[in-house]
Motif scaffolding. Structure first.
Motif, PDB file in Angstrom:
ATOM      1  N   ILE A 145      -6.395 -59.921  65.889  1.00  0.00           N
ATOM      2  CA  ILE A 145      -5.684 -60.643  64.526  1.00  0.00           C
ATOM      3  C   ILE A 145      -6.709 -61.635  64.639  1.00  0.00           C
ATOM      4  CG2 ILE A 145      -3.794 -60.910  63.312  1.00  0.00           C
ATOM      5  CD1 ILE A 145      -2.377 -58.735  64.977  1.00  0.00           C
ATOM      6  N   LEU A 146      -5.858 -63.110  65.460  1.00  0.00           N
ATOM      7  CA  LEU A 146      -6.857 -63.933  65.325  1.00  0.00           C
ATOM      8  C   LEU A 146      -8.506 -64.200  64.992  1.00  0.00           C
ATOM      9  CD1 LEU A 146      -4.146 -66.130  67.485  1.00  0.00           C
ATOM     10  CD2 LEU A 146      -4.013 -65.130  64.840  1.00  0.00           C
ATOM     11  N   ALA A 147      -9.030 -63.736  65.542  1.00  0.00           N
ATOM     12  CA  ALA A 147     -10.455 -63.751  65.510  1.00  0.00           C
ATOM     13  C   ALA A 147     -10.562 -63.100  64.289  1.00  0.00           C
ATOM     14  CB  ALA A 147     -10.796 -62.675  66.868  1.00  0.00           C
ATOM     15  N   GLY A 148     -10.134 -62.522  64.029  1.00  0.00           N
ATOM     16  CA  GLY A 148     -10.606 -61.273  62.593  1.00  0.00           C
ATOM     17  C   GLY A 148     -10.184 -62.747  61.567  1.00  0.00           C
ATOM     18  N   ALA A 149      -9.253 -63.112  61.305  1.00  0.00           N
ATOM     19  CA  ALA A 149      -8.503 -64.099  60.294  1.00  0.00           C
ATOM     20  C   ALA A 149      -9.492 -65.457  60.980  1.00  0.00           C
ATOM     21  CB  ALA A 149      -7.312 -64.232  60.723  1.00  0.00           C
ATOM     22  N   THR A 150      -9.888 -65.508  61.608  1.00  0.00           N
ATOM     23  CA  THR A 150     -10.817 -67.553  61.942  1.00  0.00           C
ATOM     24  C   THR A 150     -12.027 -66.938  61.814  1.00  0.00           C
ATOM     25  OG1 THR A 150      -9.601 -68.081  63.844  1.00  0.00           O
ATOM     26  CG2 THR A 150     -12.192 -68.506  62.789  1.00  0.00           C
ATOM     27  N   ALA A 151     -12.769 -65.463  61.668  1.00  0.00           N
ATOM     28  CA  ALA A 151     -14.500 -64.864  61.972  1.00  0.00           C
ATOM     29  C   ALA A 151     -14.442 -64.810  59.463  1.00  0.00           C
ATOM     30  CB  ALA A 151     -14.419 -63.533  61.995  1.00  0.00           C
ATOM     31  N   SER A 158     -17.167 -69.998  54.216  1.00  0.00           N
ATOM     32  CA  SER A 158     -16.875 -70.704  54.271  1.00  0.00           C
ATOM     33  C   SER A 158     -16.833 -71.602  53.163  1.00  0.00           C
ATOM     34  CB  SER A 158     -16.911 -70.955  54.700  1.00  0.00           C
ATOM     35  OG  SER A 158     -18.220 -71.743  55.890  1.00  0.00           O
ATOM     36  N   THR A 159     -18.540 -71.188  51.986  1.00  0.00           N
ATOM     37  CA  THR A 159     -19.309 -72.355  51.484  1.00  0.00           C
ATOM     38  C   THR A 159     -19.057 -71.276  50.008  1.00  0.00           C
ATOM     39  OG1 THR A 159     -21.150 -70.024  51.600  1.00  0.00           O
ATOM     40  CG2 THR A 159     -20.539 -72.579  53.125  1.00  0.00           C
ATOM     41  N   ALA A 160     -17.744 -70.469  49.626  1.00  0.00           N
ATOM     42  CA  ALA A 160     -17.905 -69.428  48.718  1.00  0.00           C
ATOM     43  C   ALA A 160     -16.102 -70.198  48.076  1.00  0.00           C
ATOM     44  CB  ALA A 160     -17.564 -68.138  48.769  1.00  0.00           C
ATOM     45  N   GLY A 161     -15.868 -71.012  48.216  1.00  0.00           N
ATOM     46  CA  GLY A 161     -13.936 -71.701  48.494  1.00  0.00           C
ATOM     47  C   GLY A 161     -12.773 -71.016  48.561  1.00  0.00           C
ATOM     48  N   PRO A 162     -11.987 -71.602  48.712  1.00  0.00           N
ATOM     49  CA  PRO A 162     -10.689 -71.166  48.915  1.00  0.00           C
ATOM     50  C   PRO A 162     -10.182 -70.043  48.856  1.00  0.00           C
ATOM     51  CG  PRO A 162     -10.389 -73.053  47.968  1.00  0.00           C
ATOM     52  CD  PRO A 162     -11.879 -73.070  47.548  1.00  0.00           C
ATOM     53  N   ARG A 163     -10.172 -69.393  47.764  1.00  0.00           N
ATOM     54  CA  ARG A 163     -10.055 -67.373  47.198  1.00  0.00           C
ATOM     55  C   ARG A 163     -10.490 -67.240  47.776  1.00  0.00           C
ATOM     56  NH1 ARG A 163      -7.354 -65.942  42.635  1.00  0.00           N
ATOM     57  NH2 ARG A 163      -7.933 -63.864  42.355  1.00  0.00           N
ATOM     58  N   ALA A 164     -12.101 -67.073  48.224  1.00  0.00           N
ATOM     59  CA  ALA A 164     -13.086 -65.955  49.033  1.00  0.00           C
ATOM     60  C   ALA A 164     -12.543 -66.330  50.487  1.00  0.00           C
ATOM     61  CB  ALA A 164     -14.095 -66.534  48.537  1.00  0.00           C
ATOM     62  N   MET A 165     -12.555 -67.349  50.332  1.00  0.00           N
ATOM     63  CA  MET A 165     -12.113 -67.826  51.915  1.00  0.00           C
ATOM     64  C   MET A 165     -10.487 -66.785  52.511  1.00  0.00           C
ATOM     65  SD  MET A 165     -12.774 -71.074  52.629  1.00  0.00           S
ATOM     66  CE  MET A 165     -12.158 -71.590  54.277  1.00  0.00           C
ATOM     67  N   LEU A 166      -9.456 -66.803  51.195  1.00  0.00           N
ATOM     68  CA  LEU A 166      -8.303 -66.729  52.007  1.00  0.00           C
ATOM     69  C   LEU A 166      -7.835 -64.817  51.780  1.00  0.00           C
ATOM     70  CD1 LEU A 166      -5.497 -66.945  52.606  1.00  0.00           C
ATOM     71  CD2 LEU A 166      -4.670 -66.636  49.889  1.00  0.00           C
ATOM     72  N   ALA A 172      -8.304 -59.769  54.672  1.00  0.00           N
ATOM     73  CA  ALA A 172      -9.536 -58.235  54.854  1.00  0.00           C
ATOM     74  C   ALA A 172      -9.741 -57.990  56.284  1.00  0.00           C
ATOM     75  CB  ALA A 172     -10.248 -58.314  54.038  1.00  0.00           C
ATOM     76  N   SER A 173     -10.452 -59.262  56.802  1.00  0.00           N
ATOM     77  CA  SER A 173     -10.354 -59.250  58.477  1.00  0.00           C
ATOM     78  C   SER A 173      -9.242 -59.163  58.871  1.00  0.00           C
ATOM     79  CB  SER A 173     -11.511 -60.329  58.680  1.00  0.00           C
ATOM     80  OG  SER A 173     -12.565 -60.727  57.689  1.00  0.00           O
ATOM     81  N   VAL A 209      -5.897 -53.583  63.365  1.00  0.00           N
ATOM     82  CA  VAL A 209      -6.025 -51.766  63.535  1.00  0.00           C
ATOM     83  C   VAL A 209      -6.873 -51.316  64.505  1.00  0.00           C
ATOM     84  CG1 VAL A 209      -6.711 -49.504  61.929  1.00  0.00           C
ATOM     85  CG2 VAL A 209      -5.076 -51.218  61.244  1.00  0.00           C
ATOM     86  N   LEU A 210      -8.278 -52.184  64.540  1.00  0.00           N
ATOM     87  CA  LEU A 210      -9.270 -51.508  65.816  1.00  0.00           C
ATOM     88  C   LEU A 210      -8.908 -51.972  66.925  1.00  0.00           C
ATOM     89  CD1 LEU A 210     -12.335 -52.758  63.622  1.00  0.00           C
ATOM     90  CD2 LEU A 210     -11.249 -50.478  64.063  1.00  0.00           C
ATOM     91  N   GLY A 211      -7.699 -53.878  66.813  1.00  0.00           N
ATOM     92  CA  GLY A 211      -7.426 -53.703  68.460  1.00  0.00           C
ATOM     93  C   GLY A 211      -5.903 -52.638  68.526  1.00  0.00           C
ATOM     94  N   THR A 212      -5.069 -52.707  67.191  1.00  0.00           N
ATOM     95  CA  THR A 212      -4.077 -52.410  68.092  1.00  0.00           C
ATOM     96  C   THR A 212      -4.919 -50.229  69.079  1.00  0.00           C
ATOM     97  OG1 THR A 212      -3.412 -52.195  66.487  1.00  0.00           O
ATOM     98  CG2 THR A 212      -2.248 -50.716  66.839  1.00  0.00           C
TER      99      THR A 212
END
Length: 239
Positions: free
Chosen positions: A191-197, A203-211, A216-217, A223-226
């Motif tokens: 979960i943490l690795a997906g969020a960071t990925a 990272s270059t598309a703005g805060p909205r796209a990053m969030l 989503a990641s 789900v895959l980790g579970t």
């Protein structure tokens, strides 16, 4: 003796000289002294008992360097010709972790992301190419349709494959780092690795796209980790 002392002397028996050859000589008809003759029934029963003993004895593996002058360590030869059946690990701590190594994880996630993205994108592009029609009512031919399908497959497949491959690379790197830092292997790592990925990918598309991509990641990899934890029998949360 001949007349007047001349003539042929009488033949004398010459004593046999000792032979310097220690090789024993055997008669063709007589067996060697160290061979014991047995009846056919006794021979069969004795040989069967010996075969049973050999069957229960441990297997001796062939060593091509046996009897030759060599500086090789016998322990090394034992490891070379007695291959283990269990998986081998470079570091001992890896054998206690039910997960891939950092190199295997990066290779697996990156390759799986690129291959899956290319396959899905190529299929979607092929479907669009087959269903599309030329604009302006131009005459459509088999060659033009095949050209549209190949262009759509290459464009869609390459685009999605590259994007998912990059996300897989970021995820694998962060998953290795988070697992090493926490010292645990549970569902929080993906979960943490997906969020960071997702954050790194956009990272270059703005805060909205990053969030959006980070959320989503995190959901997808969570789900895959579970599913992975349930399949391998690992705890979902390690306290």
């Amino acid at each position: 003796m001949g007349l007047f002392g001349f003539g042929k002397k009488a033949d004398k028996e010459v004593p046999p000289t000792a032979s310097h050859d220690n090789t024993p000589s055997f008669n063709d008809d007589a067996p060697p002294p160290n061979v014991q003759l047995r009846q056919p029934g006794e021979m069969m029963s004795g040989d069967m008992s010996q075969l049973r003993g050999l069957a229960s004895a441990p297997t001796i593996r062939y060593n091509p360097y046996e009897g030759l002058p060599s500086t090789l360590d016998p322990g090394l030869l034992e490891k070379m010709y007695n291959m283990p059946e269990a998986p081998e690990f470079l570091f001992q701590e890896e054998s206690r972790v039910l997960r891939r190594g950092w190199g295997e994880n990066i290779t697996f996630c990156t390759g799986l992301g690129y291959f899956g993205g290319a396959l899905v994108g190529g299929g979607y592009g092929a479907l669009n190419g087959v269903l599309s029609v030329p604009a302006g009512g131009a005459v459509d031919s088999t060659k033009l349709k095949a050209n549209r399908v190949m262009n759509a497959v290459s464009n869609r497949g390459m685009f999605l494959g590259n994007n998912l491959g990059c996300i897989g690379l970021f995820y694998a790197g962060m998953d290795n780092l988070i697992s090493w830092q926490r010292g645990k292997d549970d569902v929080l790592n993906p979960i943490l690795a997906g969020a960071t990925a997702g954050l790194m990918y956009k990272s270059t598309a703005g805060p909205r796209a990053m969030l959006v991509y980070s959320s989503a990641s995190a959901v997808v990899f969570g789900v895959l980790g579970t599913a992975n934890c349930l399949y391998r029998g690992k705890p979902l949360i390690s306290l």
